[in-house]
Design an enzyme around this catalytic site. Structure first.
Site, mmCIF file in Angstrom:
data_model
loop_
_atom_site.group_PDB
_atom_site.id
_atom_site.type_symbol
_atom_site.label_atom_id
_atom_site.label_comp_id
_atom_site.label_asym_id
_atom_site.label_seq_id
_atom_site.Cartn_x
_atom_site.Cartn_y
_atom_site.Cartn_z
ATOM 1 C CD GLU A 1 -10.994 5.898 -2.257
ATOM 2 O OE1 GLU A 1 -11.509 7.029 -2.109
ATOM 3 O OE2 GLU A 1 -10.865 5.086 -1.325
ATOM 4 C CD GLU B 1 -10.837 5.086 1.957
ATOM 5 O OE1 GLU B 1 -11.290 5.996 1.238
ATOM 6 O OE2 GLU B 1 -11.546 4.125 2.371
ATOM 7 C CD GLN C 1 -11.367 11.135 -3.600
ATOM 8 O OE1 GLN C 1 -12.499 11.314 -3.153
ATOM 9 N NE2 GLN C 1 -11.144 10.482 -4.728
ATOM 10 C CG ASP D 1 -11.845 14.511 6.717
ATOM 11 O OD1 ASP D 1 -11.208 15.152 5.862
ATOM 12 O OD2 ASP D 1 -12.524 15.042 7.608
ATOM 13 C CG HIS E 1 -14.305 16.258 2.177
ATOM 14 N ND1 HIS E 1 -14.030 14.952 2.483
ATOM 15 C CD2 HIS E 1 -15.123 16.212 1.096
ATOM 16 C CE1 HIS E 1 -14.650 14.164 1.633
ATOM 17 N NE2 HIS E 1 -15.315 14.899 0.778
#
Length: 805
Positions: A496, A527, A549, A552, A594
Site C-alpha cells: 500500500e 494485507e 504499512q 498493527d 499505529h
C-alpha cells in the site's frame, strides 16, 4: 433435482482415441474412489488417525488435470487426490503412506508424514536444497488445512507468471518460467468461499489480471451447514457475476459453470477455459455445481445426521462415477461387463497398494519392537523388577498400536523400572537404542524449521568513506534499495502506497520512476493477499519484498504468514521454500492503532521465519542484504521514529551484511545488564545519563533479532560480569520480555550468575493512548527505566542508593 443428460463429446479426437482416454479416466476415477473408501475403513478400524477424502469430486478433477501442464502450479485443498493422481504426482501407495504418517521422504514425498492425509505437495528442491527446473515438472504448492488459506498464495503463484512475461529482465530465468505461460490452479470448496481470503483473492486477481484459474467444488454443504447459511442467494455463480470480465476496463474474470457429474461437459469447459487463461492472462473461475460427497465431510462423522433422505437419494443417483458409467454405456464407449471388470481391477489394485504402504510404514517399527523386547527380557533376568518388566514385554508383544510412540513409551517404562540396575549391560544397550531413536525421531519430527542459509551468510562489516554524508535514515534505505534493484532483477517491492509515493515514509522514494511499475508496485488495502502475493512469487524463484504499512496491520496478514509461510519448509521437510521478505514499521507512533508492539504475538506465531528489529536504517539495510543472500523468509520491522534520525551513509551498501542472532553491546558496564531492542535502545540511553550520575554502571545490549535470539549466548557473558539483568521493551507484560528472559536465564543458564531477582519492564497491558501524553503514560519511558534499575540497586546497597521516593 431433475434428471439431466450428459453433454456431447468435447474433443476433436478419433472415436477410438476418445474411447481409450475416456476408459482410462473412468479407471482412474474408480481407483481414486476405492482409495477414499478403503482409506475411511483404515481410519475407522484404528489403523490411521484421521481421514479426509475426495470422493464425489473425481470427474471434475480429472477433467481439470487434462489442462494442467508442466510448469503450472496448484494451490488447492484437501480433496484433490483425483487431480494429483491424474497429473502423475501422487501414487496410490503414496496416498496411503500419508494416511499412515510414514516419515520416509521417498515413500511420502509431500510432507514425510508431517501433514494429515489429503495435503499434497511436489518437491521443488533437490536433496541439497537447490531449486529444480520448475518448468519441467507439474507443481503443487504445499497444502494447508485452514479453509480458504490456500487462496492468498494462489494469487502470488499467478502473479509470478505476469512478472515473468512482462519484465524483460526476467526472461533469462528459464528454470522458473517459460515466458510467463504458466497457469496457477486454485481449488476450494463452496463453503470456504464464505471466508474473507477467498473474496480478497478474487478481488485482487481481477485487479492484477493474472493467469489464475479458481475451481469451486460445490456440493452445497460445509460439513453440516447448507449453502443457505454460507453464501448470499445460495449461488456462488450469481454473486460472482459482478466480477465478470470487462473489455472496456480490461479487468475481471471469465466465469464458467458445469455440473460435477457431467464428464464431457467438464472436459470441454476446462480445455477451452484454461487455454484462454494461459494465452491472454485473463483469470477464470470454474464453478462446479451438483457435486456429491458420498462419505460425508471426513471420518469425524456421518452426513446421514444432517442430510435429508431426499438429498441422500439424489446424491446416490447423481454420483459422478455412476453417471459417467451410464453415459459410456449409452454412447457405446464401453459395456457393463467391461466397466465391471475395471471397477473390480481398481478395487484389487488399491487394496494391493494399501497393503504395501502399510507394510512399508510399519516394517521398521515392528523390527525395532522385536529388538527392544529382546533387550527387555535380558534386563528382566537380573532385575528385582523382573515381573513388572516381563509384563511390559507382554504388553508390547500384544499391542495393536504399531507406532513409534508405543515403542518409546515401553522403553521408557522399562528404563524406569530398571533405574537401579545401573550396571546391567542390557540396560546400557537399551539406553543406547533409546538415544539413537530419539535422534532419528528428532530428525523425523523436529527438523527443517529453517534451512539455515541465512545464518551462514558471511558478515561484511559496514564501511564509511572519510567524507561520508550524514543523512536522514530514510535516505540510507533509498540508497540501499536502489542498489539492490539494480543488482538483481528478481527483486521487486509492493504494498500500500509503495509505488507512486515510495511508501508512507519515503524509503522507496523515486524507485518506481526509475525501475518501473512492475518492480515498485502499489496495491490495494488487502494485507492477507499482499502476503500471499509474496509467498507465491517467492515459491517461483523471485525475491519479493512485501510491505505491510504499519506493524498493527500485520495482524490482517498473520494467518497467511503463520499457517503458510512460516511452516512451509517444515511441512514439506525441506521440499519447498519461499524466501519472502516482509517489510513493515512500528514502535512509538502516537495513538492506539499505529503504536502497538505485539512482538510476543509475532515471534510465537512466526517460528519458521526470522524476525529482525533494527534500531536504525543502516542496521535494517544490513538485514535486508543478509536475507536477500539467503533462501529463507524474514520479517524486518523498521523503526518508525527513526526515518528522520541522522545517520552516516555507508559506502558499501551493496555488500554490507549483518549477521542474524548476534546482539550488540552498545554501552559497557559492570552493575546491571539491560537487554532490549529497537526504539527502546535510545530510551535506555537517555536513562543511562542519570544512572551514571547515580553511580550505576549499566551494560546496554541491543539483541537486534528476536528470531533467532543470541545464537552465540553472548548475553550470559554479560551476566557473569554484572550479575543483574533487566529485560526491557514496549510489548505488553508477559510478551517479548518473557521470551528474552526464558532464552537468557533458562536456555543460556543465566540464572546461575544472578545476585538479584531478574526483572522485566514493559508497556501497559492496553494499547497506547493517543498523543504524547498517551505515549508517555502507556509505554515505558526513560524515567521508568531509571527507576527500575535504581530500585534493583537499592536492594543491593540501600545506603549507596537510598529509596528514590
Amino acid at each position: 433435482m431433475e434428471q439431466q443428460v450428459m453433454a456431447e463429446e468435447p474433443l476433436a479426437l478419433s472415436f477410438e482415441e476418445f474411447k481409450r482416454q475416456t476408459l482410462e479416466d473412468y479407471r482412474l476415477g474408480q481407483i481414486s474412489r476405492q482409495a477414499s473408501l478403503l482409506g475411511r475403513k483404515e481410519v475407522l478400524t484404528g489403523k490411521a488417525k484421521f481421514g479426509i477424502f475426495g470422493d464425489g469430486k473425481e470427474l471434475a478433477q480429472i477433467a481439470m488435470a487434462k489442462a494442467f501442464k508442466k510448469g503450472d502450479f496448484r494451490s488447492g485443498y484437501y480433496r484433490d487426490q483425483s487431480f494429483m493422481f491424474a497429473i502423475g504426482e501422487l501414487t496410490v501407495r503414496q496416498f496411503f503412506a500419508q494416511l499412515y504418517a510414514d516419515t520416509s521422504i521417498e515413500r511420502e514425498p509431500a510432507s514425510a508424514g508431517r501433514q494429515m492425509n489429503g495435503h499434497y505437495a511436489t518437491r521443488s528442491l533437490d536433496e541439497n536444497g537447490d531449486w529444480k527446473n520448475l518448468t519441467e515438472i507439474k507443481n503443487s504448492s504445499a497444502d494447508i488445512s485452514p479453509t480458504a488459506g490456500q487462496m492468498a498464495r494462489l494469487l502470488g503463484l499467478a502473479y509470478a507468471s505476469k512478472l515473468y512475461r512482462n519484465n524483460k529482465d526476467l526472461q533469462g530465468f528459464t528454470q522458473f518460467s517459460n515466458n510467463g505461460n504458466e497457469v496457477a490452479f486454485g481449488t476450494i470448496g463452496n463453503a470456504s468461499c464464505a471466508e474473507g481470503p477467498f473474496w480478497e483473492t478474487v478481488n485482487a486477481g481481477g485487479v492484477l489480471m493474472v493467469p489464475m484459474a479458481i475451481s469451486i467444488w460445490d456440493d452445497e454443504y460445509g460439513i453440516s451447514v447448507p449453502n443457505k447459511y454460507q453464501v448470499t442467494k445460495q449461488d456462488l455463480s450469481e454473486i460472482l457475476s459482478g466480477f465478470s470480465y470487462s473489455e472496456e476496463k480490461e479487468q475481471g474474470y471469465h466465469l464458467h459453470t458445469a455440473r460435477g457429474w457431467n464428464y464431457a461437459e467438464l472436459v470441454k469447459m476446462y480445455e477451452q477455459g484454461i487455454e484462454s487463461v494461459r494465452k491472454n492472462h485473463i483469470p477464470a473461475i470454474f464453478h462446479i455445481k451438483e457435486m456429491t460427497q458420498p462419505q460425508g465431510h471426513s471420518t469425524s462423522g456421518s452426513h446421514e445426521r444432517y442430510k435429508s433422505k431426499e438429498r441422500l437419494a439424489w446424491e446416490l443417483e447423481f454420483d459422478c462415477l455412476k453417471k459417467m458409467r451410464e453415459w459410456m454405456i449409452e454412447k457405446e464407449l464401453s459395456t457393463a461387463e467391461e466397466l465391471d471388470a475395471i471397477e473390480k481391477e481398481a478395487k484389487t489394485y488399491v487394496r494391493q497398494e494399501q497393503k504395501a504402504a502399510s507394510e512399508e510404514a510399519t516394517k521398521e517399527i515392528l523390527s525395532d519392537r522385536l529388538s527392544i523386547i529382546d533387550l527387555f527380557k535380558e534386563i528382566a533376568q537380573g532385575s528385582s523388577q523382573q515381573e513388572s518388566i516381563l509384563k511390559e514385554v507382554e504388553f508390547l508383544k500384544d499391542s495393536l498400536d504399531i507406532d513409534k510412540r508405543t515403542n518409546i513409551h515401553s522403553c521408557w517404562n522399562v528404563l524406569f523400572l530398571s533405574r537401579k540396575d545401573t550396571e546391567s549391560e542390557a540396560r546400557k544397550k537399551l539406553v543406547k537404542w533409546k538415544n539413537k531413536a530419539s535422534e532419528i525421531n528428532g530428525q523425523d519430527y523436529n527438523s527443517d524449521l529453517y534451512s539455515g542459509t541465512a545464518l551462514r551468510v558471511p558478515e561484511v562489516r559496514v564501511e564509511y568513506a572519510g567524507d561520508a554524508q550524514v543523512v536522514d535514515g530514510r535516505e540510507v534505505l533509498v540508497k540501499f534499495f536502489e542498489t539492490a534493484f539494480e543488482n538483481d532483477p528478481r527483486i521487486f517491492a509492493f504494498g500500500e502506497d509503495v509505488g507512486k509515493i515510495g511508501d508512507v515514509n519515503q524509503g522507496l522514494a523515486g524507485m518506481q520512476e526509475k525501475f518501473g511499475e512492475l518492480r515498485i508496485t502499489d496495491t490495494g488495502i488487502r494485507e492477507a493477499t499482499i502476503m500471499g502475493q509474496g509467498i507465491g512469487c517467492a515459491m517461483r524463484g523471485l525475491r519479493p519484498i512485501a510491505e505491510i504499512q504499519y506493524l498493527d496491520y500485520l495482524a490482517y496478514g498473520m494467518q497467511t504468514l503463520t499457517d503458510d509461510l512460516a511452516t512451509l519448509y517444515y511441512r514439506t521437510r525441506g521440499g519447498q521454500k519461499a524466501p519472502l521478505i516482509v517489510r513493515t514499521r512500528g514502535h512509538r507512533l502516537e495513538g492506539i492503532w499505529h503504536s502497538g508492539s505485539p512482538m510476543g504475538f509475532i515471534i510465537n506465531a512466526l517460528r519458521g521465519m526470522y524476525v529482525c528489529v533494527p534500531r536504525n536504517m543502516t542496521k535494517a539495510a544490513g538485514f535486508y542484504n543478509t536475507l536477500l543472500k539467503s533462501d529463507e523468509p524474514g520479517l524486518i520491522i523498521e523503526r518508525l521514529n527513526a526515518y528522520r534520525h541522522k545517520e552516516k551513509l555507508p559506502s558499501n551498501l551493496a555488500e554490507y551484511t549483518l549477521p542474524l542472532g548476534v546482539p550488540e553491546v552498545l554501552v559497557e558496564g559492570n552493575d546491571i545488564t539491560i537487554v532490549t531492542y529497537g526504539a527502546c535502545t535510545d530510551i535506555a540511553k537517555e536513562a543511562l545519563e542519570k544512572l551514571n550520575e547515580s553511580g550505576i554502571s549499566v551494560e546496554l545490549i541491543d539483541v537486534q533479532t528476536l528470531l533467532p535470539f543470541d545464537i552465540n549466548h553472548s548475553i550470559v557473558e554479560s551476566l557473569k560480569k554484572t550479575n543483574r539483568v533487566l529485560f526491557f521493551d514496549e510489548d505488553v507484560p508477559g510478551g517479548c520480555t518473557s521470551y528474552m528472559m526464558q532464552k537468557v536465564l533458562e536456555e543460556q543458564g543465566g540464572y546461575f550468575y544472578l545476585d538479584s531477582q531478574p526483572k522485566t519492564l514493559t508497556a501497559k497491558a492496553h494499547r497506547p493512548a493517543y498523543g504524547s501524553d498517551g505515549d508517555y503514560f502507556s509505554k515505558p519511558n526513560a524515567e521508568d527505566v531509571f527507576l527500575a534499575v535504581y530500585e534493583m540497586m537499592n536492594e543491593v546497597d540501600p545506603k549507596k542508593w537510598p529509596e528514590f521516593y
